[in-house]
Design a protein around this motif. Structure first.
Motif, PDB file in Angstrom:
ATOM      1  N   LYS A  26       0.804  -1.264  -0.065  1.00  0.00           N
ATOM      2  CA  LYS A  26      -0.133  -0.015  -0.101  1.00  0.00           C
ATOM      3  C   LYS A  26       0.845   1.395  -0.020  1.00  0.00           C
ATOM      4  CE  LYS A  26      -3.330   2.529   2.909  1.00  0.00           C
ATOM      5  NZ  LYS A  26      -3.202   2.866   3.993  1.00  0.00           N
ATOM      6  N   ASP A  27       1.989   1.201   0.853  1.00  0.00           N
ATOM      7  CA  ASP A  27       2.735   2.489   0.933  1.00  0.00           C
ATOM      8  C   ASP A  27       3.886   2.598   0.043  1.00  0.00           C
ATOM      9  OD1 ASP A  27       1.108   2.898   3.149  1.00  0.00           O
ATOM     10  OD2 ASP A  27       2.686   2.196   4.678  1.00  0.00           O
ATOM     11  N   TYR A  28       4.575   1.531  -0.526  1.00  0.00           N
ATOM     12  CA  TYR A  28       5.592   1.701  -1.542  1.00  0.00           C
ATOM     13  C   TYR A  28       5.365   1.140  -2.732  1.00  0.00           C
ATOM     14  CZ  TYR A  28       7.679   2.840   2.902  1.00  0.00           C
ATOM     15  OH  TYR A  28       8.106   3.376   4.292  1.00  0.00           O
ATOM     16  N   PHE A  29       4.589   0.157  -2.821  1.00  0.00           N
ATOM     17  CA  PHE A  29       4.456  -0.453  -4.211  1.00  0.00           C
ATOM     18  C   PHE A  29       3.157  -0.209  -4.847  1.00  0.00           C
ATOM     19  CE2 PHE A  29       7.967  -3.199  -2.421  1.00  0.00           C
ATOM     20  CZ  PHE A  29       8.889  -2.683  -3.350  1.00  0.00           C
ATOM     21  N   ASN A  30       2.504   1.107  -4.597  1.00  0.00           N
ATOM     22  CA  ASN A  30       1.359   1.223  -5.012  1.00  0.00           C
ATOM     23  C   ASN A  30       1.014   1.571  -6.453  1.00  0.00           C
ATOM     24  OD1 ASN A  30       2.527   3.696  -4.796  1.00  0.00           O
ATOM     25  ND2 ASN A  30       0.999   4.578  -3.664  1.00  0.00           N
ATOM     26  N   THR A  31       2.270   1.834  -7.243  1.00  0.00           N
ATOM     27  CA  THR A  31       2.155   2.059  -8.749  1.00  0.00           C
ATOM     28  C   THR A  31       3.066   0.941  -9.437  1.00  0.00           C
ATOM     29  OG1 THR A  31       4.205   3.462  -8.989  1.00  0.00           O
ATOM     30  CG2 THR A  31       1.857   4.525  -8.474  1.00  0.00           C
ATOM     31  N   PRO A  32       2.684   0.635 -10.654  1.00  0.00           N
ATOM     32  CA  PRO A  32       3.485  -0.342 -11.480  1.00  0.00           C
ATOM     33  C   PRO A  32       4.989   0.074 -11.620  1.00  0.00           C
ATOM     34  CG  PRO A  32       1.502   0.301 -12.695  1.00  0.00           C
ATOM     35  CD  PRO A  32       1.847   1.214 -11.750  1.00  0.00           C
ATOM     36  N   TRP A  33       5.250   1.352 -11.340  1.00  0.00           N
ATOM     37  CA  TRP A  33       6.601   1.454 -11.668  1.00  0.00           C
ATOM     38  C   TRP A  33       7.754   1.461 -10.456  1.00  0.00           C
ATOM     39  CZ3 TRP A  33       8.512   2.127 -16.199  1.00  0.00           C
ATOM     40  CH2 TRP A  33       7.631   2.320 -17.392  1.00  0.00           C
ATOM     41  N   SER A  92      11.558  -0.008 -10.316  1.00  0.00           N
ATOM     42  CA  SER A  92      12.583   0.911  -9.730  1.00  0.00           C
ATOM     43  C   SER A  92      13.212   0.155  -8.741  1.00  0.00           C
ATOM     44  CB  SER A  92      11.925   2.304  -9.560  1.00  0.00           C
ATOM     45  OG  SER A  92      11.146   2.045  -8.478  1.00  0.00           O
ATOM     46  N   PHE A  93      12.459  -0.697  -7.954  1.00  0.00           N
ATOM     47  CA  PHE A  93      13.096  -1.576  -6.830  1.00  0.00           C
ATOM     48  C   PHE A  93      14.040  -2.504  -7.337  1.00  0.00           C
ATOM     49  CE2 PHE A  93      13.011  -5.124  -4.225  1.00  0.00           C
ATOM     50  CZ  PHE A  93      13.671  -4.676  -2.884  1.00  0.00           C
ATOM     51  N   LEU A  94      13.395  -3.190  -8.645  1.00  0.00           N
ATOM     52  CA  LEU A  94      14.384  -4.363  -9.152  1.00  0.00           C
ATOM     53  C   LEU A  94      15.622  -3.720  -9.881  1.00  0.00           C
ATOM     54  CD1 LEU A  94      14.455  -7.172  -9.806  1.00  0.00           C
ATOM     55  CD2 LEU A  94      13.171  -6.629 -11.711  1.00  0.00           C
ATOM     56  N   ALA A  95      15.230  -2.552 -10.238  1.00  0.00           N
ATOM     57  CA  ALA A  95      16.620  -1.816 -10.912  1.00  0.00           C
ATOM     58  C   ALA A  95      17.744  -1.665 -10.064  1.00  0.00           C
ATOM     59  CB  ALA A  95      16.129  -0.581 -11.715  1.00  0.00           C
ATOM     60  N   ALA A  96      17.118  -0.829  -8.750  1.00  0.00           N
ATOM     61  CA  ALA A  96      18.187  -0.528  -7.688  1.00  0.00           C
ATOM     62  C   ALA A  96      18.684  -1.804  -6.909  1.00  0.00           C
ATOM     63  CB  ALA A  96      17.345   0.151  -6.725  1.00  0.00           C
TER      64      ALA A  96
END
Length: 117
Positions: free
Chosen positions: A82-89, A93-97
């Motif tokens: 709900k707080d951090y992965f609420n959009t598809p991006w 971006s987490f995977l890229a980091a």
């Protein structure tokens, strides 16, 4: 009667109604979540029943056990989503980091290995 008692025990606040409405379990035609809360709580006032006769007793026991778990991973997962992965991006971006972090660690390891050889 049994479902009325179950819903009366399930709904205590407007947030309970909001959660059930968002999950499409109930429809709110009264317009206000607090009004639905009052309606269900008043429906159960005139019904006399014994706690042992409730058909949904096992479900209530399981829900209460689940809510009593202090280290509930599902609550953490729901809050994280709900707080951090609420959009598809966000996951992208987490995977890229994460990939960049792993590549940086691998580069550091190879740099140290070439320095000592």
């Amino acid at each position: 009667m049994v479902s009325t008692i179950f819903m009366d025990n399930l709904i205590n606040t407007g947030k309970d109604v909001e959660l059930l409405r968002k999950s499409r379990i109930i429809d709110n035609w009264l317009g206000n979540d607090e009004a639905v809360t009052k309606m269900f709580n008043k429906l159960g006032d005139c019904i006399y029943y014994s706690r042992e006769d409730v058909y949904y007793k096992n479900i209530v026991i399981q829900v209460n056990k689940h809510c009593e778990i202090k280290c509930n991973i599902w609550k953490w997962k729901a809050k994280l989503m709900k707080d951090y992965f609420n959009t598809p991006w966000s996951p992208i971006s987490f995977l890229a980091a994460f990939v960049l972090l792993v590549l940086t660690i691998v580069q550091t390891i190879f740099s140290l290995l070439s320095y000592y050889h």
